[in-house]
Design a protein around this motif. Structure first.
Motif, PDB file in Angstrom:
ATOM      1  N   TRP A   1     -41.340 -19.756 -27.148  1.00 23.62           N
ATOM      2  CA  TRP A   1     -41.808 -18.675 -28.023  1.00 23.62           C
ATOM      3  C   TRP A   1     -40.981 -17.431 -27.712  1.00 23.62           C
ATOM      4  CZ3 TRP A   1     -43.630 -13.803 -27.029  1.00 23.62           C
ATOM      5  CH2 TRP A   1     -44.259 -13.149 -28.084  1.00 23.62           C
ATOM      6  N   THR A   2     -40.667 -16.629 -28.747  1.00 26.27           N
ATOM      7  CA  THR A   2     -39.947 -15.386 -28.511  1.00 26.27           C
ATOM      8  C   THR A   2     -40.261 -14.369 -29.597  1.00 26.27           C
ATOM      9  OG1 THR A   2     -37.797 -14.458 -27.900  1.00 26.27           O
ATOM     10  CG2 THR A   2     -37.817 -16.001 -29.735  1.00 26.27           C
ATOM     11  N   GLU A   3     -40.157 -13.095 -29.258  1.00 30.91           N
ATOM     12  CA  GLU A   3     -40.411 -12.004 -30.203  1.00 30.91           C
ATOM     13  C   GLU A   3     -39.523 -10.813 -29.871  1.00 30.91           C
ATOM     14  OE1 GLU A   3     -41.280 -10.154 -33.202  1.00 30.91           O
ATOM     15  OE2 GLU A   3     -42.845 -11.655 -32.977  1.00 30.91           O
ATOM     16  N   THR A   4     -38.915 -10.249 -30.890  1.00 27.29           N
ATOM     17  CA  THR A   4     -38.128  -9.031 -30.707  1.00 27.29           C
ATOM     18  C   THR A   4     -38.583  -7.920 -31.645  1.00 27.29           C
ATOM     19  OG1 THR A   4     -36.471  -9.836 -32.260  1.00 27.29           O
ATOM     20  CG2 THR A   4     -36.052 -10.228 -29.933  1.00 27.29           C
ATOM     21  N   SER A   5     -39.516  -8.206 -32.519  1.00 26.90           N
ATOM     22  CA  SER A   5     -39.969  -7.229 -33.510  1.00 26.90           C
ATOM     23  C   SER A   5     -40.726  -6.077 -32.855  1.00 26.90           C
ATOM     24  CB  SER A   5     -40.887  -7.911 -34.523  1.00 26.90           C
ATOM     25  OG  SER A   5     -41.459  -6.957 -35.377  1.00 26.90           O
ATOM     26  N   SER A   6     -40.468  -4.885 -33.346  1.00 20.40           N
ATOM     27  CA  SER A   6     -41.190  -3.721 -32.843  1.00 20.40           C
ATOM     28  C   SER A   6     -41.546  -2.784 -33.994  1.00 20.40           C
ATOM     29  CB  SER A   6     -40.352  -2.983 -31.804  1.00 20.40           C
ATOM     30  OG  SER A   6     -39.135  -2.545 -32.390  1.00 20.40           O
ATOM     31  N   ALA A   7     -41.691  -3.345 -35.192  1.00 14.92           N
ATOM     32  CA  ALA A   7     -41.877  -2.523 -36.378  1.00 14.92           C
ATOM     33  C   ALA A   7     -43.277  -1.921 -36.509  1.00 14.92           C
ATOM     34  CB  ALA A   7     -41.572  -3.349 -37.624  1.00 14.92           C
ATOM     35  N   GLN A   8     -44.295  -2.586 -36.014  1.00 16.58           N
ATOM     36  CA  GLN A   8     -45.667  -2.113 -36.173  1.00 16.58           C
ATOM     37  C   GLN A   8     -46.328  -1.852 -34.818  1.00 16.58           C
ATOM     38  OE1 GLN A   8     -47.170  -1.475 -39.181  1.00 16.58           O
ATOM     39  NE2 GLN A   8     -45.140  -1.874 -40.001  1.00 16.58           N
ATOM     40  N   PRO A   9     -46.989  -0.724 -34.644  1.00 18.44           N
ATOM     41  CA  PRO A   9     -47.656  -0.414 -33.374  1.00 18.44           C
ATOM     42  C   PRO A   9     -49.047  -1.052 -33.297  1.00 18.44           C
ATOM     43  CG  PRO A   9     -47.846   1.450 -34.852  1.00 18.44           C
ATOM     44  CD  PRO A   9     -47.001   0.408 -35.566  1.00 18.44           C
ATOM     45  N   VAL A  10     -49.087  -2.380 -33.154  1.00 16.37           N
ATOM     46  CA  VAL A  10     -50.362  -3.108 -33.103  1.00 16.37           C
ATOM     47  C   VAL A  10     -50.288  -4.194 -32.033  1.00 16.37           C
ATOM     48  CG1 VAL A  10     -50.900  -2.722 -35.551  1.00 16.37           C
ATOM     49  CG2 VAL A  10     -49.642  -4.769 -34.877  1.00 16.37           C
ATOM     50  N   TRP A  11     -51.462  -4.621 -31.544  1.00 13.98           N
ATOM     51  CA  TRP A  11     -51.549  -5.784 -30.660  1.00 13.98           C
ATOM     52  C   TRP A  11     -51.380  -7.022 -31.522  1.00 13.98           C
ATOM     53  CZ3 TRP A  11     -51.573  -5.646 -25.499  1.00 13.98           C
ATOM     54  CH2 TRP A  11     -51.951  -4.467 -24.874  1.00 13.98           C
ATOM     55  N   ARG A  12     -50.591  -7.986 -31.046  1.00 10.49           N
ATOM     56  CA  ARG A  12     -50.351  -9.231 -31.768  1.00 10.49           C
ATOM     57  C   ARG A  12     -50.666 -10.414 -30.854  1.00 10.49           C
ATOM     58  NH1 ARG A  12     -45.551  -6.174 -32.776  1.00 10.49           N
ATOM     59  NH2 ARG A  12     -45.494  -5.465 -34.928  1.00 10.49           N
ATOM     60  N   LEU A  13     -51.081 -11.524 -31.460  1.00 10.69           N
ATOM     61  CA  LEU A  13     -51.385 -12.739 -30.719  1.00 10.69           C
ATOM     62  C   LEU A  13     -50.153 -13.622 -30.610  1.00 10.69           C
ATOM     63  CD1 LEU A  13     -53.438 -14.726 -29.419  1.00 10.69           C
ATOM     64  CD2 LEU A  13     -53.792 -15.632 -31.724  1.00 10.69           C
ATOM     65  N   ALA A  14     -49.896 -14.104 -29.398  1.00  9.93           N
ATOM     66  CA  ALA A  14     -48.872 -15.134 -29.176  1.00  9.93           C
ATOM     67  C   ALA A  14     -49.594 -16.364 -28.655  1.00  9.93           C
ATOM     68  CB  ALA A  14     -47.848 -14.663 -28.156  1.00  9.93           C
ATOM     69  N   GLN A  15     -49.251 -17.524 -29.152  1.00 11.43           N
ATOM     70  CA  GLN A  15     -49.833 -18.757 -28.623  1.00 11.43           C
ATOM     71  C   GLN A  15     -48.840 -19.886 -28.778  1.00 11.43           C
ATOM     72  OE1 GLN A  15     -52.527 -20.198 -32.436  1.00 11.43           O
ATOM     73  NE2 GLN A  15     -53.563 -19.664 -30.594  1.00 11.43           N
ATOM     74  N   THR A  16     -48.832 -20.766 -27.779  1.00 11.93           N
ATOM     75  CA  THR A  16     -47.964 -21.928 -27.841  1.00 11.93           C
ATOM     76  C   THR A  16     -48.573 -23.059 -27.019  1.00 11.93           C
ATOM     77  OG1 THR A  16     -45.672 -22.703 -27.616  1.00 11.93           O
ATOM     78  CG2 THR A  16     -46.498 -21.258 -25.878  1.00 11.93           C
TER      79      THR A  16
END
Length: 181
Positions: free
Chosen positions: A72-87
């Motif tokens: 899993w990977t993420e580089t987005s920083s467009a929105q100032p919100v908590w996001r869920l990651a799951q794998t």
């Protein structure tokens, strides 16, 4: 300017989370958080907050011995919100032992942003939906002796994840809220 108004767990400024101090970074710095040994199929879930113009990359690996596999990977920083990651993680060897590594890498020398983790959950079986059958839930609100719930900072990392909370955040450091619901 980069911090959220609450943590994810309590949705108040008093909740805790893991964050990184931007004062200790340098370009290409890596920070890693290792799980205890696991076996069998597990779902790893966590909430993350990444915001700013040059945040970096947050990645989860499954590691068996010296062989990490990006899951899993993420580089987005467009929105100032908590996001869920799951794998979903599964064993790849006859012994079935492996561990998860959540890694953050600063990629820009002009780092402007924030990354934080909260509500880490490890449960048996495939990932289906957020928060299913939690067998190992970590809110970073004082769980375990050091608040890391059995996870450890990587000894090979350039610096460590730190417990933080919104009540000690400034305009450019730390989320201002924990948002568990």
């Amino acid at each position: 300017e980069f911090a959220p108004p609450t943590d994810h767990t309590l949705a108040t400024p008093q909740g805790s989370y893991l964050t990184l101090s931007s004062s200790n970074y340098y370009s290409r710095s890596i920070v890693g958080l290792h799980s205890p040994d696991m076996n069998g199929t597990k779902c790893v879930e966590f909430w993350y907050y990444m915001y700013g113009s040059d945040v970096g990359t947050l990645t989860m690996y499954r590691r068996v011995g010296a062989s990490p596999t990006k899951v899993w990977t993420e580089t987005s920083s467009a929105q100032p919100v908590w996001r869920l990651a799951q794998t979903t993680l599964s064993p790849t060897t006859p012994t079935g032992k492996y561990f998860a590594r959540i890694q953050f890498q600063y990629t820009e020398p002009t780092y402007k942003g924030l990354v934080a983790l909260d509500d880490l959950i490890v449960h048996y079986g495939q990932c289906v939906s957020a928060g299913g059958n939690a067998s190992n839930y970590c809110s970073f609100d004082g769980d375990g002796e050091d608040g890391l719930c059995g996870f450890t900072n990587s000894p090979l990392a350039d610096f460590d994840w730190q417990l933080g909370n919104a009540s000690v955040s400034t305009a450019t450091t730390g989320p201002t809220l924990d948002v568990y619901f």
